[in-house]
Scaffold this motif. Structure first.
Motif, short mmCIF file in Angstrom:
data_model
loop_
_atom_site.label_atom_id
_atom_site.label_comp_id
_atom_site.label_asym_id
_atom_site.label_seq_id
_atom_site.Cartn_x
_atom_site.Cartn_y
_atom_site.Cartn_z
N LEU A 123 38.76 49.21 45.93
CA LEU A 123 38.04 48.30 46.68
C LEU A 123 37.72 46.99 45.74
N ALA A 124 37.64 47.46 44.70
CA ALA A 124 37.21 46.25 43.36
C ALA A 124 38.59 45.60 43.44
N LEU A 125 39.62 46.17 43.03
CA LEU A 125 41.02 45.86 42.87
C LEU A 125 41.53 44.96 44.07
N PHE A 126 40.98 45.23 45.35
CA PHE A 126 41.19 44.41 46.73
C PHE A 126 40.27 43.24 46.64
N LYS A 127 39.38 43.20 45.78
CA LYS A 127 38.25 42.09 45.63
C LYS A 127 37.21 42.22 47.05
N VAL A 128 37.09 43.27 47.49
CA VAL A 128 36.02 43.57 48.63
C VAL A 128 34.82 43.79 48.02
N PRO A 129 33.93 42.74 48.34
CA PRO A 129 32.43 43.17 47.76
C PRO A 129 32.07 44.26 48.40
N GLN A 130 31.02 45.40 47.73
CA GLN A 130 30.83 46.72 48.57
C GLN A 130 29.52 47.24 47.97
N VAL A 131 28.97 48.05 49.17
CA VAL A 131 27.83 48.64 48.59
C VAL A 131 28.04 50.07 48.62
N VAL A 132 27.36 50.64 47.58
CA VAL A 132 27.92 52.20 47.29
C VAL A 132 26.61 52.97 47.39
N TRP A 158 46.00 55.58 25.53
CA TRP A 158 45.33 54.73 26.82
C TRP A 158 46.66 54.47 27.77
N VAL A 159 46.78 54.79 28.89
CA VAL A 159 47.66 54.41 29.57
C VAL A 159 47.52 53.30 30.57
N GLY A 160 46.10 53.32 31.04
CA GLY A 160 45.53 52.47 32.09
C GLY A 160 45.62 53.21 33.26
N HIS A 161 44.77 52.34 34.22
CA HIS A 161 44.38 53.18 35.54
C HIS A 161 45.55 53.15 36.49
N PRO A 162 45.96 54.15 37.07
CA PRO A 162 47.20 54.29 38.33
C PRO A 162 46.85 53.34 39.25
N LEU A 163 45.77 53.19 39.68
CA LEU A 163 45.39 52.00 40.93
C LEU A 163 45.93 50.95 40.48
N VAL A 164 46.15 50.39 39.58
CA VAL A 164 46.67 49.08 39.10
C VAL A 164 48.22 49.07 39.89
N ASP A 165 48.84 49.90 39.29
CA ASP A 165 50.23 50.06 40.14
C ASP A 165 50.20 50.08 41.44
N ARG A 166 49.25 50.63 42.12
CA ARG A 166 49.25 50.68 43.63
C ARG A 166 49.33 49.54 44.31
N MET A 167 48.43 48.50 43.73
CA MET A 167 48.26 47.17 44.09
C MET A 167 49.56 46.56 44.14
N GLN A 168 50.49 46.73 43.59
CA GLN A 168 51.89 46.11 43.74
C GLN A 168 52.40 46.15 45.29
N ASP A 169 52.00 47.19 46.03
CA ASP A 169 52.36 47.55 47.15
C ASP A 169 51.41 46.80 48.34
N ALA A 170 50.30 46.25 47.79
CA ALA A 170 49.19 45.88 48.54
C ALA A 170 49.63 44.63 49.70
N PRO A 171 49.36 44.89 50.92
CA PRO A 171 49.72 43.64 51.75
C PRO A 171 48.57 42.72 51.48
N SER A 172 49.07 41.27 52.01
CA SER A 172 48.06 40.18 51.86
C SER A 172 46.87 40.31 52.65
N ARG A 173 45.77 39.62 52.60
CA ARG A 173 44.63 39.66 53.79
C ARG A 173 45.29 39.32 54.92
#
Length: 388
Positions: A282-291, A165-180
């Protein structure tokens, strides 16, 4: 060392590019020269892969929906197998892309059994497997399975696979995320403006089955809340024209952006999205969403007959924790009215919003720690034949 990576669709191209970057980083650390040939897309080319076939737009969900892609998929599959035969790699990495990768994996096992096969981001058999036939087939040709979800790791381990189990790659991508704040400045969003991200399509069929419903809902939301503005990050440039024409038709205050998905997510107050990997982002960015998701009625009917209600959830955030943390509307439920009601509640009811963010925290814990792509790359490079 020559590695062959096989993936398809927009999300596979993204995951492939993140993995290639990590593989190159890890290879430098151990003084190894890498050549990467691949089935994938532009992002993987930018990360340094030599493309044997572009598969980022060959993809569909469903039986009827898949028909137009049967020939292009077979063609790409044949190309890949011919290349593997002519010039066998030292190692094969399969990423998602179920049908073609099952064929490629089976070919490797039969014809090139000495070349190790790693499956990274395996098909979601743990969530909706109907029989063990496919699971057994995957395990049969895979030397190492790199799981991104804990449940996936448990499922394949119990069935006899060699799993890490390595974890989800999107977790890494969040390192480059800009602030709101930075994202809103970049996009020119005023403080009082409500920014809603619309994600109607990463596959051609979704322009037909999802876009009208999502845009109809957006039209009403815009009428109710004049301070709303919509942001649509393109998944593929070819969708720009149909999306811009639809914006015009529905009279939406909407901006289409290319290459700024992270900024849109960081800035958004809400998202209305198709079901897919993007829901996790979107969840990692803490954005409420409708799917929402919809297939042709025939495909849906066949699926119901076969699956008999065995799909508890469709969107990844709900699947990860096996509870409805984001509202999802499938098939007949995917109506503008349902979307509007859920969207308005997430925008205007602070308790509902707060609960979503708490649930996201719980979900985040199931995705592992930062360093996912490097862990996956290390596992892959350890599989090289002369390393055993």
């Amino acid at each position: 060392m020559r590695i062959f990576i096989s993936t398809g669709e927009v999300s596979g191209d993204l995951q492939g590019s993140l993995l290639i970057t990590a593989l190159k980083r890890q290879a430098v650390a151990i003084g190894l020269e890498l050549e990467i040939v691949a089935l994938g897309g532009e992002k993987m080319v930018a990360a340094g892969a030599i493309l044997l076939g572009n598969t980022s737009s060959i993809g569909s969900m469903g039986i009827l929906e898949g028909l137009p892609y049967v020939l292009p998929t077979l063609q790409v599959q044949r190309q890949a197998i011919a290349s593997l035969k002519e010039n066998p790699p030292d190692l094969v990495v399969l990423i998602d892309y179920m049908t073609p990768n099952l064929e490629i994996g089976t070919y490797m096992k039969r014809q090139l059994p000495d070349v190790p096969v790693v499956y990274y981001i395996a098909p979601q058999e743990w969530a909706w497997s109907l029989s063990l036939r496919r699971t057994n087939r995957i395990i049969g040709f895979t030397d190492k399975l790199l799981a991104i979800f804990p449940q996936e790791a448990r499922y394949f381990q119990e069935k006899g696979a060699e799993v890490s189990w390595v974890g989800h790659p999107l977790v890494d991508r969040m390192q480059d995320a800009p602030s709101r704040q930075a994202a809103r400045v970049t996009l020119g969003i005023a403080p009082e403006e409500i920014a809603i991200a619309l994600l109607p399509a990463s596959r051609r069929q979704e322009l037909k089955y999802l876009l009208p419903t999502i845009f109809q809902a957006a039209q009403t939301i815009q009428a109710k809340l004049p301070e709303v503005r919509f942001w649509i990050p393109l998944s593929l440039e070819v969708y720009r024209q149909p999306i811009e024409e639809a914006i015009e038709r529905y009279g939406l205050r909407a901006t289409v952006v290319s290459g700024q998905q992270m900024e849109v997510f960081a800035a958004a107050d809400l998202a209305i999205s198709k079901s897919g990997t993007v829901n996790l982002e979107l969840a990692l960015f803490k954005v409420p969403q409708v799917v929402v998701y919809r297939l042709s009625s025939l495909t849906a009917w066949i699926a119901r007959k076969i699956l008999k209600g065995s799909i508890t959830f469709a969107s990844p955030p709900n699947l990860v924790v096996m509870k409805p943390i984001v509202p999802e509307f499938l098939q007949e439920q995917a109506t503008p009215e349902n979307i509007i009601q859920a969207a308005m509640e997430l925008l205007l009811n602070p308790h509902r919003r707060e609960q979503t963010l708490l649930d996201y925290e719980e979900m985040r814990r199931s995705l592992g720690e930062v360093g996912v792509c490097d862990r996956a790359a290390q596992e892959i490079l350890q599989m090289r034949p002369n390393n055993s």
